[in-house]
Motif scaffolding. Structure first.
Motif, PDB file in Angstrom:
ATOM      1  N   PRO A   1      -7.447  11.709 -12.505  1.00 51.63           N
ATOM      2  CA  PRO A   1      -6.785  10.648 -13.095  1.00 51.63           C
ATOM      3  C   PRO A   1      -5.434  10.769 -12.990  1.00 51.63           C
ATOM      4  CG  PRO A   1      -7.439  12.338 -14.875  1.00 51.63           C
ATOM      5  CD  PRO A   1      -8.052  12.829 -13.471  1.00 51.63           C
ATOM      6  N   PRO A   2      -4.705   9.609 -13.105  1.00 52.92           N
ATOM      7  CA  PRO A   2      -5.210   8.252 -13.274  1.00 52.92           C
ATOM      8  C   PRO A   2      -5.638   7.637 -11.953  1.00 52.92           C
ATOM      9  CG  PRO A   2      -2.657   8.328 -12.625  1.00 52.92           C
ATOM     10  CD  PRO A   2      -3.085   9.620 -12.874  1.00 52.92           C
ATOM     11  N   GLU A   3      -6.277   6.366 -11.850  1.00 50.15           N
ATOM     12  CA  GLU A   3      -6.975   6.064 -10.865  1.00 50.15           C
ATOM     13  C   GLU A   3      -5.783   5.721  -9.793  1.00 50.15           C
ATOM     14  OE1 GLU A   3     -10.754   3.473 -10.255  1.00 50.15           O
ATOM     15  OE2 GLU A   3      -9.013   2.083 -10.912  1.00 50.15           O
ATOM     16  N   GLY A   4      -5.937   6.010  -8.468  1.00 55.78           N
ATOM     17  CA  GLY A   4      -4.922   5.481  -7.563  1.00 55.78           C
ATOM     18  C   GLY A   4      -4.790   4.042  -7.326  1.00 55.78           C
ATOM     19  N   MET A   5      -4.096   3.622  -6.564  1.00 53.07           N
ATOM     20  CA  MET A   5      -4.113   2.274  -5.911  1.00 53.07           C
ATOM     21  C   MET A   5      -5.328   1.915  -5.218  1.00 53.07           C
ATOM     22  SD  MET A   5      -1.005   0.131  -3.780  1.00 53.07           S
ATOM     23  CE  MET A   5       0.245   0.458  -4.975  1.00 53.07           C
ATOM     24  N   LYS A   6      -5.886   0.592  -5.527  1.00 53.15           N
ATOM     25  CA  LYS A   6      -6.993   0.062  -4.902  1.00 53.15           C
ATOM     26  C   LYS A   6      -6.583  -0.729  -3.573  1.00 53.15           C
ATOM     27  CE  LYS A   6     -10.206  -0.091  -8.751  1.00 53.15           C
ATOM     28  NZ  LYS A   6     -11.070  -1.086  -9.675  1.00 53.15           N
ATOM     29  N   TYR A   7      -7.256  -0.497  -2.637  1.00 50.16           N
ATOM     30  CA  TYR A   7      -6.680  -1.207  -1.154  1.00 50.16           C
ATOM     31  C   TYR A   7      -8.020  -1.723  -0.523  1.00 50.16           C
ATOM     32  CZ  TYR A   7      -6.989   3.163   1.311  1.00 50.16           C
ATOM     33  OH  TYR A   7      -7.593   4.324   1.918  1.00 50.16           O
ATOM     34  N   THR A  12      -4.005  -5.167  -1.999  1.00 53.00           N
ATOM     35  CA  THR A  12      -4.199  -3.918  -2.972  1.00 53.00           C
ATOM     36  C   THR A  12      -4.205  -4.616  -4.293  1.00 53.00           C
ATOM     37  OG1 THR A  12      -1.666  -3.682  -3.318  1.00 53.00           O
ATOM     38  CG2 THR A  12      -2.644  -2.803  -1.485  1.00 53.00           C
ATOM     39  N   ASN A  13      -4.293  -3.607  -5.330  1.00 56.87           N
ATOM     40  CA  ASN A  13      -4.090  -4.157  -6.774  1.00 56.87           C
ATOM     41  C   ASN A  13      -2.794  -3.916  -7.284  1.00 56.87           C
ATOM     42  OD1 ASN A  13      -4.399  -1.386  -6.865  1.00 56.87           O
ATOM     43  ND2 ASN A  13      -5.487  -1.537  -8.775  1.00 56.87           N
ATOM     44  N   TYR A  14      -1.683  -3.885  -6.602  1.00 60.26           N
ATOM     45  CA  TYR A  14      -0.309  -3.853  -6.939  1.00 60.26           C
ATOM     46  C   TYR A  14       0.015  -5.251  -7.403  1.00 60.26           C
ATOM     47  CZ  TYR A  14       4.531  -3.474  -6.544  1.00 60.26           C
ATOM     48  OH  TYR A  14       6.091  -3.562  -6.612  1.00 60.26           O
ATOM     49  N   ASP A  15       0.735  -5.150  -8.789  1.00 61.65           N
ATOM     50  CA  ASP A  15       1.192  -6.448  -9.235  1.00 61.65           C
ATOM     51  C   ASP A  15       2.746  -6.114  -9.584  1.00 61.65           C
ATOM     52  OD1 ASP A  15       1.761  -8.683 -10.366  1.00 61.65           O
ATOM     53  OD2 ASP A  15       0.170  -8.666 -11.782  1.00 61.65           O
ATOM     54  N   PHE A  32       2.623  -1.642 -13.034  1.00 57.27           N
ATOM     55  CA  PHE A  32       2.357  -2.405 -11.672  1.00 57.27           C
ATOM     56  C   PHE A  32       1.124  -2.632 -11.457  1.00 57.27           C
ATOM     57  CE2 PHE A  32       6.706  -0.690 -11.494  1.00 57.27           C
ATOM     58  CZ  PHE A  32       7.242  -1.856 -10.716  1.00 57.27           C
ATOM     59  N   GLN A  33      -0.009  -2.419 -12.118  1.00 54.47           N
ATOM     60  CA  GLN A  33      -1.516  -2.500 -11.844  1.00 54.47           C
ATOM     61  C   GLN A  33      -2.034  -4.098 -12.109  1.00 54.47           C
ATOM     62  OE1 GLN A  33      -3.935   0.755 -13.212  1.00 54.47           O
ATOM     63  NE2 GLN A  33      -5.740  -0.632 -13.376  1.00 54.47           N
ATOM     64  N   LEU A  48       0.957  -1.289   0.029  1.00 49.62           N
ATOM     65  CA  LEU A  48       0.109  -0.001  -0.191  1.00 49.62           C
ATOM     66  C   LEU A  48       1.042   1.128   0.026  1.00 49.62           C
ATOM     67  CD1 LEU A  48      -2.430   1.424   0.031  1.00 49.62           C
ATOM     68  CD2 LEU A  48      -2.969   0.964   2.439  1.00 49.62           C
ATOM     69  N   TRP A  49       0.973   1.609  -1.180  1.00 46.92           N
ATOM     70  CA  TRP A  49       1.750   3.034  -1.573  1.00 46.92           C
ATOM     71  C   TRP A  49       0.948   4.134  -2.157  1.00 46.92           C
ATOM     72  CZ3 TRP A  49       6.937   4.603  -1.609  1.00 46.92           C
ATOM     73  CH2 TRP A  49       7.950   3.881  -0.875  1.00 46.92           C
ATOM     74  N   SER A  50       1.331   5.404  -1.994  1.00 48.15           N
ATOM     75  CA  SER A  50       0.766   6.269  -3.021  1.00 48.15           C
ATOM     76  C   SER A  50       1.959   6.486  -3.777  1.00 48.15           C
ATOM     77  CB  SER A  50       0.575   7.731  -2.287  1.00 48.15           C
ATOM     78  OG  SER A  50       1.894   8.249  -1.580  1.00 48.15           O
TER      79      SER A  50
END
Length: 802
Positions: A219-225, A268-271, A283-284, A66-68
């Protein structure tokens, strides 16, 4: 009431008899001071910090990714890399520095725009509005099991026990509440008061509550958590959902219901697999929601005791791989943990406290770094804020490295898989771009500060940002992993490709020294970490590259590349590489290969800077201490080198200079003194770190005992203790066939630890050793099945194996 009091007496006695428990008789109620009071839990991906008064408990939750910032903040995020080539500036930069000794790299500098920060997910709150009767409350963290527990009784005489553990096998954290009477109505909800409802909101449903958020609207959409909590064990009742109360899940009072559990997942949706050119470095990944629902559902299908059993078996399999036993001469097991640290004095020390910190260090690493997680960051896995100090990122000029000092020797090598994966996924792809755009080089390179989005370029200030040696240092961790594991498959598929790529980078960057004209190869430009000028031939760089290249030459033949052009070229270059060992006029080791006749002398006596960069080859590196060969010096038996290291350490001070009073600088000094077999100085530094930097919950602060929290001293503490326990410095693949390798047991064990022992300390080459010592700290016995070794004590006397 008699039964209540007897219950509490038994609980306290159980606590006092266990040497691996942190405990307190006071709850954590001040969120702003939580990091100095709470006890930490985690399963690698999730970090948990329990706090709150009885009847109103909360768990601060973190998730590793979980990062901004990064590509979740701007669509054209480049990892700090420039949009045009800058290697064209290198020729003039180098020429100026060779002519004038110092210079600048302003044309190579970048920025930290959209770098981002690690941030807290939120709190899970569990409330039932029962107050504890005064004097009956206790909370503790059992380091043997990795389980946090609170015990208290109410005014009605009911006994309550709550527990929290974070399970790696089931990838969840688990909260359980038990009572001797029927449980009251319980409210379960997520909270995040740092962000508004446009970015994060809580909802509930049948048996669950969840927090869903996004780091920016776009935009862009931020990281989802997301955090997802599911109640289990309440079959006799039906939960209720109150959406108007921010997604509060209600477990109503149900006669006979005395225990419930809550399984907690987060993601999160980080990949990290989407951090390459083929995926546009996005990284999405997928929305975490469905995965969390499935994961918590599977966990909830198991009985709580089964979940606990699976957790303990996994956790103890790691923690129990090694043991250090020290005496408790003061009966400190009976003293509340916060009082132990508030009364600790470096003039006397306390072996129990020192042993407790060693065990806690290993607990923290197991909790913050596992095979499927990102590596432990500057705060391990635990932050209570939206914006963490130094972004809680990966500083790679000592901090990230120190996090993993104690891994291999204590049987935790497997948990580094997340570290190797992180380097492969986020450093190498962008790092190849950085190597090409900034240096015109093959291979890959990174600098001092890295996020989880492949920020591999320099930031704004050369003194700390111009640090391309970070990957070379990290490759020693790669080499060590093979040295201890002897896993040739891992070396072939993961370790060697990493080392090879960094080695390729440095082939094109070394320059013949045109200032001294001594035919040596030096780095130009270089900045010794966080101090001094931009110059050439910094000792730290020369030492790390020496070891890097020696390792690639040793490992190449093992993976079938013995005749490669790369190895032949490196072999010819290594012979001419400056070794990074030059002496000052006052007897220390020079940090910079500059003449002392300059108007401004940088290698001056009593420079108390926090870093010991020029002593890297002494500890944690091996270049200054390994037995003499074509590539290494022989400092461990060479009085000239030993005296120079000793002089440098005295000059550098005890780790409280005007630039910092951090714990990590003190434990680094302790490790260096230990390798000098100087028991008094090593132990003094270790005790001084505890006195100055460790607070009541056994965590280390950066500035004395003031926040911010920075975890590297907790991890480095264990590394320093290990340096006091053993000297095992020669790579086994460097030993000639038939030679016996000498391992020193107890080079710096203080008499205060008299009668202690070690079980299963890992050795290079894949073996291990058990040993113990007398009241003077001299090893008197050892057991080992390792072959080709001779064990000696601190005086060089051979230890006969039992």
């Amino acid at each position: 009431m008699f039964l209540v009091c007897w219950y509490l007496v038994l609980a306290l006695l159980a606590t006092s008899s266990c040497s691996k428990i942190l405990w307190s008789s006071s709850p954590v109620t001040d969120y702003s001071n939580i990091i100095q009071e709470t006890y930490l839990l985690g399963n690698g991906k999730i970090g948990a910090m329990p706090f709150g008064r009885p009847g109103e408990e909360k768990i601060v939750l973190n998730v590793d990714s979980l990062w901004s910032g990064g590509p979740f903040s701007v669509e054209n995020y480049t990892g700090g890399n420039p949009t045009e080539r800058k290697d064209k500036y290198l020729h003039d930069i180098r020429s100026w520095i060779f002519q004038n000794v110092t210079g600048n790299v302003s044309n190579l500098l970048g920025s930290g725009d959209n770098y981002g920060t690690y941030q807290v997910l939120g709190n899970l709150s569990i409330s039932h509005n029962n107050d504890a009767m005064p004097g009956t409350y206790q909370r503790n963290l059992d380091l043997d099991a990795g389980i946090y527990t609170t015990n208290y009784s109410t005014y009605a005489g009911d006994l309550y026990t709550t527990s929290v553990f974070c399970s790696y096998p089931d990838q969840v954290c688990v909260y359980q509440i038990n009572s001797t009477a029927t449980l009251p109505e319980i409210l379960v909800r997520f909270e995040n008061q740092f962000v508004n409802r446009a970015l994060a909101s809580s909802v509930c449903g049948e048996g669950y509550t969840r927090l869903q958020g996004i780091t920016q609207a776009g935009p862009p959409e931020g990281m989802k958590y997301e955090g997802f909590a599911r109640v289990i064990g309440a079959e006799e009742s039906s939960t209720k959902c109150s959406q108007k109360d921010n997604g509060t899940l209600v477990v109503p009072l149900t006669p006979g219901l005395r225990s419930i559990g809550i399984v907690i997942g987060a993601g999160t949706n980080y990949d990290p697999k989407k951090g390459n050119a083929e995926t546009n470095f996005s990284f999405q990944g997928e929305d975490p929601s469905l995965q969390l629902q499935a994961m918590t559902s599977i966990a909830a299908s198991k009985a709580i005791e089964k979940l606990k059993e699976r957790h303990v078996e996994d956790y103890q399999g790691l923690l129990g791989a090694f043991a250090l036993e020290l005496p408790d001469p003061r009966g400190s097991t009976k003293v509340e943990t916060s009082k132990l640290f508030s009364s600790y004095q470096s003039s006397s020390g306390d072996p129990f406290v020192e042993s407790l910190l060693f065990d806690y260090s290993r607990h923290l690493l197991i909790s913050s770094s596992r095979e499927n997680s990102l590596p432990a960051n500057l705060q391990g896995r635990w932050s209570s804020e939206l914006s963490a100090a130094w972004s809680a990122d990966y500083h790679a000029n000592i901090n990230l490295q120190m996090n993993y000092w104690a891994v291999e020797q204590t049987g935790l090598g497997k948990i580094q898989e997340g570290l190797w994966q992180y380097m492969q996924d986020t450093w190498v792809p962008r790092g190849r771009e950085t190597a090409s755009l900034l240096y015109g080089a093959l291979g890959w390179v990174v600098h001092n500060e890295m996020n989880i989005f492949g920020h591999t370029a320099m930031k704004e200030d050369a003194q700390w940002a111009n640090y391309p040696a970070s990957a070379a240092w990290m490759m020693q961790h790669v080499a060590d992993h093979f040295s201890y594991s002897q896993n040739i498959t891992w070396l072939r598929t993961i370790g060697y490709p990493l080392i090879k790529g960094v080695s390729e980078f440095w082939l094109s960057q070394l320059q013949e020294d045109r200032y001294w004209k001594d035919s040596t190869l030096v780095v130009n430009p270089c900045n010794s970490p966080e101090q001094g000028p931009t110059t050439f031939g910094c000792a730290h760089y020369q030492q790390t590259i020496h070891q890097l290249w020696a390792n690639v030459l040793a490992f190449g033949p093992l993976v079938g590349e013995s005749g490669s052009a790369l190895l032949k070229y490196i072999s010819s270059r290594l012979f001419h590489l400056d070794k990074g060992l030059h002496f000052t006029s006052w007897g220390g080791i020079k940090e910079w290969k500059m003449p002392e006749s300059l108007g401004q002398v940088y290698d001056y006596r009593n420079n108390t800077h926090r870093h010991l960069s020029h002593l890297w080859g002494w500890y944690p590196g091996l270049t200054l201490v390994s037995p003499s060969s074509l590539y290494y010096l022989s400092g461990y038996t060479n009085r000239t080198i030993q005296d120079a290291v000793r002089t440098s350490l005295y000059s550098r001070g005890i780790g409280n200079g005007p630039d910092a009073n951090a714990g990590w600088e003190k434990v680094w000094r302790a490790a260096c003194w230990a390798r000098l077999n100087d028991t008094e100085m090593a132990y003094s530094e270790l005790k001084y770190a505890i006195e100055q930097n460790f607070v009541g919950n056994a965590l280390s602060m950066y500035s004395g005992k003031k926040v911010p929290f920075q975890i590297d001293a907790n991890f480095g503490f264990a590394g320093a203790v290990l340096a006091m326990l053993v000297v095992d410095i020669e790579e086994p693949h460097m030993t000639r066939k038939g030679e016996i390798r000498i391992v020193v047991l107890g080079p710096a064990i203080p008499g205060a630890w008299g009668g202690g022992r070690v079980r299963s300390l890992r050795l290079r080459g894949g073996g291990s050793v058990d040993f113990g010592w007398d009241n003077e700290g001299v090893v008197t016995w050892a057991k080992s099945l390792a072959e080709g070794l001779r064990f000696v004590d601190k005086f060089g006397k051979i230890i006969t194996l039992e």
